[in-house]
Scaffold this active site. Structure first.
Site, short mmCIF file in Angstrom:
data_model
loop_
_atom_site.label_atom_id
_atom_site.label_comp_id
_atom_site.label_asym_id
_atom_site.label_seq_id
_atom_site.Cartn_x
_atom_site.Cartn_y
_atom_site.Cartn_z
N TYR A 157 0.84 -1.20 0.00
CA TYR A 157 0.00 0.00 0.00
C TYR A 157 0.87 1.26 0.00
O TYR A 157 0.65 2.20 -0.77
CB TYR A 157 -0.91 -0.02 1.23
CG TYR A 157 -1.83 1.17 1.37
CD1 TYR A 157 -3.07 1.18 0.73
CD2 TYR A 157 -1.48 2.27 2.15
CE1 TYR A 157 -3.93 2.27 0.87
CE2 TYR A 157 -2.32 3.35 2.29
CZ TYR A 157 -3.55 3.34 1.65
OH TYR A 157 -4.40 4.42 1.78
N LYS A 161 1.10 4.37 -2.72
CA LYS A 161 0.79 5.76 -2.39
C LYS A 161 1.99 6.68 -2.54
O LYS A 161 1.86 7.83 -2.96
CB LYS A 161 0.21 5.84 -0.97
CG LYS A 161 -1.17 5.22 -0.82
CD LYS A 161 -2.22 5.94 -1.68
CE LYS A 161 -3.62 5.46 -1.37
NZ LYS A 161 -4.65 6.16 -2.17
#
Length: 227
Positions: A157, A161
């Site tokens: 993740y 990002k």
């Protein structure tokens, strides 16, 4: 606070639930015509129905943002329905992760990069011609507080990002001269479907670290995007 978005068209990805849903509703309430995108059609339709019930104008388009052909088709449909896209909110995201010490394969890494980075890349590219032609446009990428403070448990993740933040910065420099603003909103922990599965101990640890002592509400994220 309300903003005048009359005669503007906005595309919001991942807008069937959570932050994306609230962002779509906020932009519609401010007068924008909104294209509500989601991987699944039913949640997108639900968002559209709520917008229309409040007097707004919106349409639902189910599309996988990691699929270039699907993205191009979505923007063609948006242009046919509402005209040039003025605002793009790259919100589509996933929260599936695995600790690095568990020696994960590339499946979750690919999923996060395909959704967070490539999805925003594809959608921005699809919106670019119209924005450049009119000399105006806004792109808002939903990144994460993880790009400031890693938490040591979600490498896939965080990579997705961080990559999206890098895309935001380089496009802001390149496209600013074309009249196109590119910005990022980096939420912390927000009460969405992604966090509702947290156990009480985890939620307590997170709220203890937050100066407000609570999770954010998606409506607060929506106002930041509208600004």
């Amino acid at each position: 606070m309300e903003y005048d978005l009359q005669d503007r068209t906005a595309v919001v990805t991942g807008a069937g639930r959570g932050n994306g849903e609230r962002i779509a509703k906020r932009l519609a309430a401010d007068g924008a015509r909104v294209v509500v995108n989601d991987l699944d059609r039913d949640p997108a339709v639900g968002t559209v129905e709520d917008i229309e019930a409040d007097g707004g104008e919106a349409t639902a388009i189910a599309a996988d943002v990691s699929d270039t052909e699907a993205v191009d088709e979505m923007f063609e449909t948006a242009a046919d329905r509402f005209g040039t896209v003025d605002t793009l909110v790259n919100n589509a995201g996933v929260g599936k992760v695995q600790k690095f010490t568990e020696k994960p394969d590339d499946t979750l890494l690919d999923l996060n990069l395909d959704t967070h980075l490539k999805g925003a890349y594809h959608c921005t590219r699809a919106a670019l011609d119209g924005m450049t032609e009119q000399g105006y446009g806004n792109v808002v990428n939903i990144t994460s507080i993880h790009t400031k403070n890693g938490i040591g448990m979600s490498p896939q993740y965080d990579i997705g990002k961080f990559s999206l933040l890098g895309l935001t910065k380089t496009l802001a420099l390149e496209l600013g001269r074309e009249g196109i603003r590119v910005n990022a909103v980096a939420p912390g922990w927000v009460d969405t479907r992604m966090t509702e599965t947290f156990d009480d101990r985890t939620r307590e640890q997170i709220t203890d670290l937050n100066p407000l002592g609570r999770f954010a509400d998606p409506e607060e994220i929506a106002h930041a995007v509208a600004f």
